[in-house]
Design a protein around this motif. Structure first.
Motif, PDB file in Angstrom:
ATOM      1  N   THR A   1      37.552  45.853  41.510  1.00  0.00           N
ATOM      2  CA  THR A   1      38.576  46.456  40.246  1.00  0.00           C
ATOM      3  C   THR A   1      40.105  46.141  40.800  1.00  0.00           C
ATOM      4  O   THR A   1      40.987  46.439  39.986  1.00  0.00           O
ATOM      5  CB  THR A   1      38.362  48.192  40.402  1.00  0.00           C
ATOM      6  N   ASP A   2      40.238  45.941  42.017  1.00  0.00           N
ATOM      7  CA  ASP A   2      41.686  45.560  42.573  1.00  0.00           C
ATOM      8  C   ASP A   2      41.922  43.949  42.705  1.00  0.00           C
ATOM      9  O   ASP A   2      41.387  43.281  43.685  1.00  0.00           O
ATOM     10  CB  ASP A   2      41.890  46.192  44.029  1.00  0.00           C
ATOM     11  N   ALA A   3      42.716  43.295  41.784  1.00  0.00           N
ATOM     12  CA  ALA A   3      42.777  41.986  41.622  1.00  0.00           C
ATOM     13  C   ALA A   3      43.295  41.415  42.738  1.00  0.00           C
ATOM     14  O   ALA A   3      42.909  40.299  43.254  1.00  0.00           O
ATOM     15  CB  ALA A   3      43.662  41.783  40.485  1.00  0.00           C
TER      16      ALA A   3
ATOM     17  N   HIS B   1      36.087  44.410  34.483  1.00  0.00           N
ATOM     18  CA  HIS B   1      37.280  43.940  34.921  1.00  0.00           C
ATOM     19  C   HIS B   1      37.049  43.240  36.236  1.00  0.00           C
ATOM     20  O   HIS B   1      37.684  42.164  36.413  1.00  0.00           O
ATOM     21  CB  HIS B   1      38.311  45.171  35.202  1.00  0.00           C
TER      22      HIS B   1
ATOM     23  N   HIS C   1      38.502  39.641  37.506  1.00  0.00           N
ATOM     24  CA  HIS C   1      39.295  39.389  38.348  1.00  0.00           C
ATOM     25  C   HIS C   1      38.558  38.208  39.426  1.00  0.00           C
ATOM     26  O   HIS C   1      39.411  37.411  39.788  1.00  0.00           O
ATOM     27  CB  HIS C   1      39.370  40.716  39.227  1.00  0.00           C
ATOM     28  N   THR C   2      37.448  38.269  39.684  1.00  0.00           N
ATOM     29  CA  THR C   2      36.792  37.284  40.580  1.00  0.00           C
ATOM     30  C   THR C   2      37.043  36.048  39.875  1.00  0.00           C
ATOM     31  O   THR C   2      37.331  35.076  40.621  1.00  0.00           O
ATOM     32  CB  THR C   2      35.301  37.552  40.963  1.00  0.00           C
TER      33      THR C   2
ATOM     34  N   GLN D   1      39.086  34.876  37.710  1.00  0.00           N
ATOM     35  CA  GLN D   1      40.415  34.315  37.742  1.00  0.00           C
ATOM     36  C   GLN D   1      40.948  33.843  39.125  1.00  0.00           C
ATOM     37  O   GLN D   1      41.678  32.824  39.093  1.00  0.00           O
ATOM     38  CB  GLN D   1      41.439  35.472  37.001  1.00  0.00           C
ATOM     39  N   ALA D   2      40.354  34.434  40.167  1.00  0.00           N
ATOM     40  CA  ALA D   2      40.798  34.279  41.590  1.00  0.00           C
ATOM     41  C   ALA D   2      40.071  32.587  41.930  1.00  0.00           C
ATOM     42  O   ALA D   2      40.554  32.094  42.505  1.00  0.00           O
ATOM     43  CB  ALA D   2      40.351  35.045  42.448  1.00  0.00           C
TER      44      ALA D   2
END
Ligand SMILES: NC(=O)c1ccc[n+]([C@@H]2O[C@H](COP(=O)([O-])OP(=O)(O)OC[C@H]3O[C@@H](n4cnc5c(N)ncnc54)[C@H](O)[C@@H]3O)[C@@H](O)[C@H]2O)c1
Length: 248
Positions: A63-65, A116, A120-121, A123-124
């Motif tokens: 949950t923490d980008a 979410h 996040h993963t 996009q990384a």
């Protein structure tokens, strides 16, 4: 395209347990370098010795980008690239509960982890995958996202979102060398199921025509095929793993 497992690097979220860990074992045994991302450091410490070959563990809350970005950067720095992303981290939130009773903070947490977290993963890892023109992404959905399980509205909504996200991503990246697919399992007896009320588990298992739960090995077998290089003409698809419950 050849699978070349020994040249592949995989990131598996929720990799410290259950379906993620079983898939990590299968990939590591084939020679893939595996990075386990999980929120529980003790579970990561227990999981690591269960895998052969080159394995790294990363305490990451999906949950923490920022936490996801730092861990992906560490993997790329160590191994040069990322070929495979398996998003297996997930929670049910409160179950055996009707929609009008759901605490909204619980609903939000389910969405944050199950939906979410996947953004996040992705996009990384996406920039590095797009630059190399290759990637295999697997999002773990659920039969709950197709059928809607009573008593599990937040979870069902989150997994329907996973399926919708996967369908959009499949089209967006269809000409980039990346495939993005999902699996919708029925019940597999892992920790996530053990933590649920027995009435809820009974409701889910009695709906399986084969009359049994799936196994982590059956999940890992399908997951391994989905993320193989040879599986190159299917994207945006949600594979079934339900012992006959879902036939669409
Ligand atoms: N087991 C089933 O019957 C079943 C059925 C359908 C779908 N699924 C889905 O499969 C996936 C894997 O489930 P499982 O059965 O292996 O459960 P599990 O509980 O054994 O494993 C899930 C892992 O995700 C990790 N996790 C949870 N929140 C996280 C966060 N914020 N950041 C990082 N890691 C986090 C947990 O620590 C755990 O190790 C989940 O997405 C689940 O919804 C499971």
């Amino acid at each position: 395209m050849e699978n070349n497992w020994s040249q592949r690097v995989a990131i598996i979220t929720g990799g410290a347990a259950g379906l993620g860990l079983a898939t990590a074992q299968r990939l590591a045994t084939a020679g893939v370098k595996v990075a386990l991302f999980d929120a529980r450091s003790e579970a990561l410490d227990k999981a690591k010795p269960q895998l052969p070959g080159e394995v790294s563990t990363h305490e990451v809350d999906v949950t923490d980008a920022a936490s996801v970005g730092a861990a992906v950067a560490a993997v790329v720095q160590a191994w040069g690239h990322v070929d495979i992303l398996i998003n297996s981290a997930g929670i049910t939130g409160q179950t055996n509960i009707k929609t009008h009773e759901i605490p909204m903070d619980d609903f939000s947490r389910v969405m944050a982890v199950n939906v979410h977290g996947l953004v996040h993963t992705f996009q990384a890892v996406a920039p590095a995958m797009l630059e190399r023109g290759y990637g295999r992404v697997l999002n773990v959905a659920s039969i709950a996202g197709k059928d809607g399980n009573a008593g599990m509205a937040s979870y069902s909504a989150s997994k329907a979102a996973v399926i919708g996200l996967t369908k959009s991503q499949g089209k967006e990246y269809a000409q980039s060398g990346l495939t993005i697919n999902a699996i919708a399992p029925a019940v597999v007896r892992t920790e996530i199921v053990a933590a649920m009320p027995p009435e809820q588990v009974k409701y889910m298992t009695t709906k399986i025509p084969m009359g049994r739960c799936g196994t982590v090995e059956e999940f890992a077998t399908l997951a391994m095929f989905i993320v193989s290089a040879e599986n190159s003409f299917t994207t945006g698809f949600c594979y079934d793993l339900t012992g006959g419950r879902s036939v669409y």
